[in-house]
Design a protein around this motif. Structure first.
Motif, short mmCIF file in Angstrom:
data_model
loop_
_atom_site.label_atom_id
_atom_site.label_comp_id
_atom_site.label_asym_id
_atom_site.label_seq_id
_atom_site.Cartn_x
_atom_site.Cartn_y
_atom_site.Cartn_z
N ILE A 235 25.11 -31.05 -31.81
CA ILE A 235 24.90 -30.85 -30.38
C ILE A 235 23.43 -31.09 -30.02
O ILE A 235 22.54 -30.43 -30.56
CB ILE A 235 25.33 -29.44 -29.96
N ASP B 182 30.12 -22.21 -29.03
CA ASP B 182 31.08 -21.12 -28.79
C ASP B 182 31.70 -20.60 -30.09
O ASP B 182 32.92 -20.49 -30.22
CB ASP B 182 32.18 -21.56 -27.83
N PRO C 157 28.18 -27.67 -34.82
CA PRO C 157 27.11 -27.34 -33.88
C PRO C 157 25.82 -28.12 -34.13
O PRO C 157 25.06 -28.37 -33.19
CB PRO C 157 26.90 -25.83 -34.10
N ASP D 32 17.18 -25.67 -22.42
CA ASP D 32 18.33 -26.22 -23.13
C ASP D 32 19.62 -25.51 -22.70
O ASP D 32 20.64 -26.15 -22.40
CB ASP D 32 18.11 -26.05 -24.63
N LEU D 33 19.59 -24.19 -22.62
CA LEU D 33 20.81 -23.43 -22.29
C LEU D 33 21.14 -23.48 -20.80
O LEU D 33 22.30 -23.30 -20.42
CB LEU D 33 20.68 -22.00 -22.77
N ARG E 216 32.51 -17.16 -23.42
CA ARG E 216 31.17 -16.93 -22.86
C ARG E 216 30.72 -15.49 -23.09
O ARG E 216 30.32 -14.78 -22.17
CB ARG E 216 31.16 -17.26 -21.38
N ALA F 152 19.94 -30.08 -24.21
CA ALA F 152 20.36 -30.49 -22.87
C ALA F 152 19.23 -30.30 -21.87
O ALA F 152 18.22 -29.66 -22.14
CB ALA F 152 21.59 -29.68 -22.44
N ARG G 117 23.70 -21.15 -19.02
CA ARG G 117 24.20 -20.24 -20.05
C ARG G 117 23.20 -19.12 -20.35
O ARG G 117 23.57 -18.12 -20.98
CB ARG G 117 24.53 -21.01 -21.33
N ALA H 94 20.59 -22.12 -30.19
CA ALA H 94 21.19 -22.69 -28.97
C ALA H 94 22.42 -23.52 -29.31
O ALA H 94 23.42 -23.49 -28.57
CB ALA H 94 20.15 -23.54 -28.23
N GLN H 95 22.39 -24.24 -30.41
CA GLN H 95 23.55 -25.03 -30.82
C GLN H 95 24.75 -24.12 -31.12
O GLN H 95 25.88 -24.43 -30.75
CB GLN H 95 23.20 -25.88 -32.05
N ILE I 81 25.29 -21.16 -29.85
CA ILE I 81 25.76 -20.61 -28.57
C ILE I 81 26.61 -21.64 -27.84
O ILE I 81 27.71 -21.33 -27.34
CB ILE I 81 24.56 -20.17 -27.71
N LYS I 82 26.13 -22.87 -27.77
CA LYS I 82 26.86 -23.90 -27.04
C LYS I 82 28.15 -24.32 -27.75
O LYS I 82 29.07 -24.81 -27.11
CB LYS I 82 25.95 -25.11 -26.81
#
Length: 423
Positions: free
Chosen positions: A245, A272, A242, A315-316, A44, A248, A319, A266-267, A269-270
């Motif tokens: 994904i 990781d 990614p 979306d995030l 994170r 969300a 996060r 965003a993909q 980031i999610k």
């Protein structure tokens, strides 16, 4: 200005694609090693997303100074009406208001997640888009000899030495000047190009096409500063996937270029992958003719811009505590409308800071007023906040930057000039 990568860069990136075609044991071994390193970057980490509004956005119609009487005097045809009137601005604090097309951002402002900085910009006197964009990306106004960008220098001098090829990523076919330099960085046009749902033959066809386009300079794929970085990035993309994904929390991104770019950031980031600085361009802000007021050319762009940002934040979700979005533009527009019902190249503008520990719900910066006697060169909104002060505060308080002198060489970034935009 977005720099054009030379042929050597394209050939290196093309070589990465060719190495991936056979999926040989050496490739698989090194890709797995890269994935393991990417996994270690996944705790994170803090991420900064930079959006460049190329073309010089009209900050006066984007964040309307409806409490300044000169605004309406100088813009009889394009001024956004006062709050409460049909098509009126969305009041923020009794003096400023958002353009009505930016309604998706109003809840973020009210919740304190979004801050506005007005009368911000570069001290350079240039009115050239190309020079001003270069200066904002290098962080060295009026120094044309600078060849690397401030974002790349931040990556180079960051205290976080996590080994991942995804520390700096630009969405698009070319690496922007802001991310060019000694630190590794990637330009990715489409994450979907590296999905693995299709068979290996289809993957081979796509990579071959990507190589051909990279070599020809049309760059539809991935550009890496070195074959090593590109090679490892391919391995991470194929394992993390990614691009698969989904958004969300009911987020719905607009179908334009900015929406696609933010969705892909965003993909990343999610997934990781260790993204520290992400970059996206959004063009079309050079509104010399028929700019419009509450509706029209500028309103359409602001609507897409705001909906894209709001979708990204939705979306995030939680996060966003670890993510800050910083917007920028090379300069603003003239205070007075021109004879073509538009605006010409100006000086100061407005920028946004969203997410993380942003102390939002405020319009920050010293307002110089639009009084002709207080305007820059008698015609433009004066700059009262140097962009390096704003960027420097975000880098220190969000990314933990320790050496701003290395990021903005030749500039003394004095904490006393910071606006308190970050907690």
């Amino acid at each position: 200005m977005t720099c054009t990568c030379d042929r050597r860069v394209f050939v290196k990136a093309g070589g990465v694609a060719l190495m991936a075609l056979g999926l040989d044991p050496v490739f698989l071994t090194r890709a797995a090693y890269a994935v393991r390193r990417g996994d270690r970057a996944a705790d994170r980490k803090k991420t900064l997303i930079c959006l460049f509004q190329r073309g010089a956005v009209d900050g006066l119609n984007m964040v309307v100074p409806h409490g300044d009487p000169f605004y309406y005097k100088e813009r009889p045809r394009i001024a956004v009406p006062r709050p409460g009137q049909p098509g009126g601005a969305l009041d923020l604090d009794g003096h400023f208001g958002l353009h009505p097309a930016m309604a998706p951002l109003a809840p973020l402002y009210r919740s304190g997640a979004l801050a506005v900085v007005h009368a911000v910009g570069s001290p350079s006197t240039t009115r050239s888009h190309f020079d001003a964009q270069d200066y904002m990306e290098t962080g060295t106004p009026d120094l044309k000899a600078t060849t690397d960008g401030w974002m790349n220098r931040q990556l180079l001098h960051a205290q976080d030495h996590t080994d991942t090829p995804f520390k700096g990523v630009a969405m698009g076919p070319q690496l922007p000047l802001a991310l060019r330099g000694a630190a590794p960085a990637l330009a990715i046009d489409s994450l979907q190009s590296f999905g693995i749902r299709a068979g290996q033959g289809a993957i081979r066809d796509r990579l071959t096409t990507a190589f051909e386009e990279l070599y020809q300079g049309s760059a539809s794929g991935m550009v890496a500063a070195s074959s090593q970085e590109g090679f490892e990035a391919l391995g991470v993309l194929k394992q993390k996937r990614p691009g698969d994904i989904e958004p969300a929390n009911g987020a719905a991104y607009p179908r334009g270029t900015l929406g696609r770019s933010l969705e892909q950031l965003a993909q990343l980031i999610k997934a990781d992958v260790g993204l520290e600085i992400g970059f996206a361009d959004v063009s079309g802000w050079d509104t010399h003719v028929n700019q419009g007021s509450s509706e029209g050319q500028l309103a359409q762009r602001l609507r897409d811009f705001s909906a894209s940002l709001a979708a990204f934040a939705t979306d995030l979700g939680d996060r966003m505590q670890d993510v800050v979005v910083l917007t920028m533009s090379e300069f603003g527009r003239t205070v007075a409308e021109n004879g073509n019902v538009g605006t010409d190249h100006g000086h100061g503008t407005a920028m946004f800071v969203l997410g993380g520990a942003t102390r939002g719900g405020r319009v920050l910066g010293q307002w110089p007023t639009l009084d002709p006697a207080r305007r820059y060169e008698g015609r433009d909104l004066a700059v009262t906040t140097d962009f390096r002060d704003l960027f420097g505060e975000v880098l220190v308080r969000h990314l933990g930057a320790a050496d701003l002198a290395a990021v903005f060489p030749g500039y003394r970034n004095d904490v006393s000039r910071w606006l308190g935009v970050m907690g």
